[in-house]
Design an enzyme around this catalytic site. Sequence first.
Site, PDB file in Angstrom:
ATOM      1  N   GLY A 133      52.272 -43.221 -22.968  1.00 49.23           N
ATOM      2  CA  GLY A 133      51.508 -42.119 -23.524  1.00 49.23           C
ATOM      3  C   GLY A 133      50.125 -42.598 -23.907  1.00 49.23           C
ATOM      4  N   GLN A 171      41.915 -42.424 -28.028  1.00 50.04           N
ATOM      5  CA  GLN A 171      42.114 -43.853 -27.771  1.00 50.04           C
ATOM      6  C   GLN A 171      41.143 -44.410 -26.744  1.00 50.04           C
ATOM      7  OE1 GLN A 171      46.645 -43.366 -27.301  1.00 50.04           O
ATOM      8  NE2 GLN A 171      46.463 -45.389 -28.224  1.00 50.04           N
ATOM      9  N   CYS A 220      51.718 -49.287 -30.388  1.00 45.58           N
ATOM     10  CA  CYS A 220      50.615 -48.395 -30.050  1.00 45.58           C
ATOM     11  C   CYS A 220      49.570 -49.208 -29.302  1.00 45.58           C
ATOM     12  CB  CYS A 220      50.021 -47.811 -31.330  1.00 45.58           C
ATOM     13  SG  CYS A 220      48.631 -46.706 -31.038  1.00 45.58           S
ATOM     14  N   LEU A 221      49.052 -48.649 -28.235  1.00 40.91           N
ATOM     15  CA  LEU A 221      48.033 -49.362 -27.463  1.00 40.91           C
ATOM     16  C   LEU A 221      46.809 -49.677 -28.318  1.00 40.91           C
ATOM     17  CD1 LEU A 221      48.217 -47.385 -24.105  1.00 40.91           C
ATOM     18  CD2 LEU A 221      48.976 -49.720 -24.506  1.00 40.91           C
ATOM     19  N   HIS A 244      53.995 -38.968 -31.435  1.00 39.58           N
ATOM     20  CA  HIS A 244      53.068 -40.091 -31.609  1.00 39.58           C
ATOM     21  C   HIS A 244      51.684 -39.733 -31.043  1.00 39.58           C
ATOM     22  CE1 HIS A 244      52.263 -44.645 -31.398  1.00 39.58           C
ATOM     23  NE2 HIS A 244      51.250 -44.124 -30.722  1.00 39.58           N
ATOM     24  N   GLU A 245      51.667 -39.143 -29.844  1.00 36.27           N
ATOM     25  CA  GLU A 245      50.378 -38.843 -29.200  1.00 36.27           C
ATOM     26  C   GLU A 245      49.662 -37.675 -29.880  1.00 36.27           C
ATOM     27  OE1 GLU A 245      49.382 -41.110 -27.379  1.00 36.27           O
ATOM     28  OE2 GLU A 245      51.312 -42.045 -26.930  1.00 36.27           O
ATOM     29  N   HIS A 266      47.780 -38.796 -32.810  1.00 38.69           N
ATOM     30  CA  HIS A 266      46.481 -39.415 -32.495  1.00 38.69           C
ATOM     31  C   HIS A 266      45.362 -38.369 -32.519  1.00 38.69           C
ATOM     32  CE1 HIS A 266      47.060 -43.628 -31.532  1.00 38.69           C
ATOM     33  NE2 HIS A 266      48.042 -43.389 -30.678  1.00 38.69           N
TER      34      HIS A 266
HETATM   35 NI    NI Z   1      49.392 -44.858 -30.030  1.00 35.89          NI
END
Ligand code: NI
Length: 199
Positions: free
Chosen positions: A46, A51, A89-90, A132-133, A136
Amino acid sequence: MALRKILTMEHPVLRAKAKKVSRFDPWLERLVNDMRETMREAPGVGLAAPQIGESVRVLVAEYEEQQVALVNPEIVKASEEQELGTEGCLSIPGYVGDNVPRALAVTVKARDPKGKEIRIKADGWFARILQHEIDHLDGVLYIDYIDPKDVRPVSEDEMVDEGEVIERDPSGGGTTVEKHGRKAGGASKAGAQKAGGSR
Ligand code: NI
């Protein structure tokens, strides 16, 4: 399509509330394509537009046969029942958080990149990714839900590389784990991690 740089959490755009998309134009299509490519390369399951530095309400997510690109997504229904899971998380490379609570099932209303209204029902693992997304897009990170002591460096034996990757527990315990990276042996390592993260 182009790979985009994934920003890490000290960047203020990750704490901003992203703007709604009002134009379904070629710019949006390019953004979605770039996000998909960047997510796959990471690799991740995701990615949200903030991000990569675009403060707009767009996310992409992929798991097995489920592939979505959601514009202006809204959770319209969430199960009361929650479960705790381990997430990475990225934008927080090298760390994971245990005991992150998420609704077990959600219904999300959104538009697709062409502007068509869509509604998605997700549960378990995919529901966790979507929550989660969507967070963001409101400047919320998983670390906001948990005790700081539940945030820990990814350990060597978790085979972690950078990535927003979640693995379902193969034993089917109903809990989920999101780990960083997908290297050889990653799936079984994720199972091992889950055992520690499902308290
Ligand atoms: Ni994340």
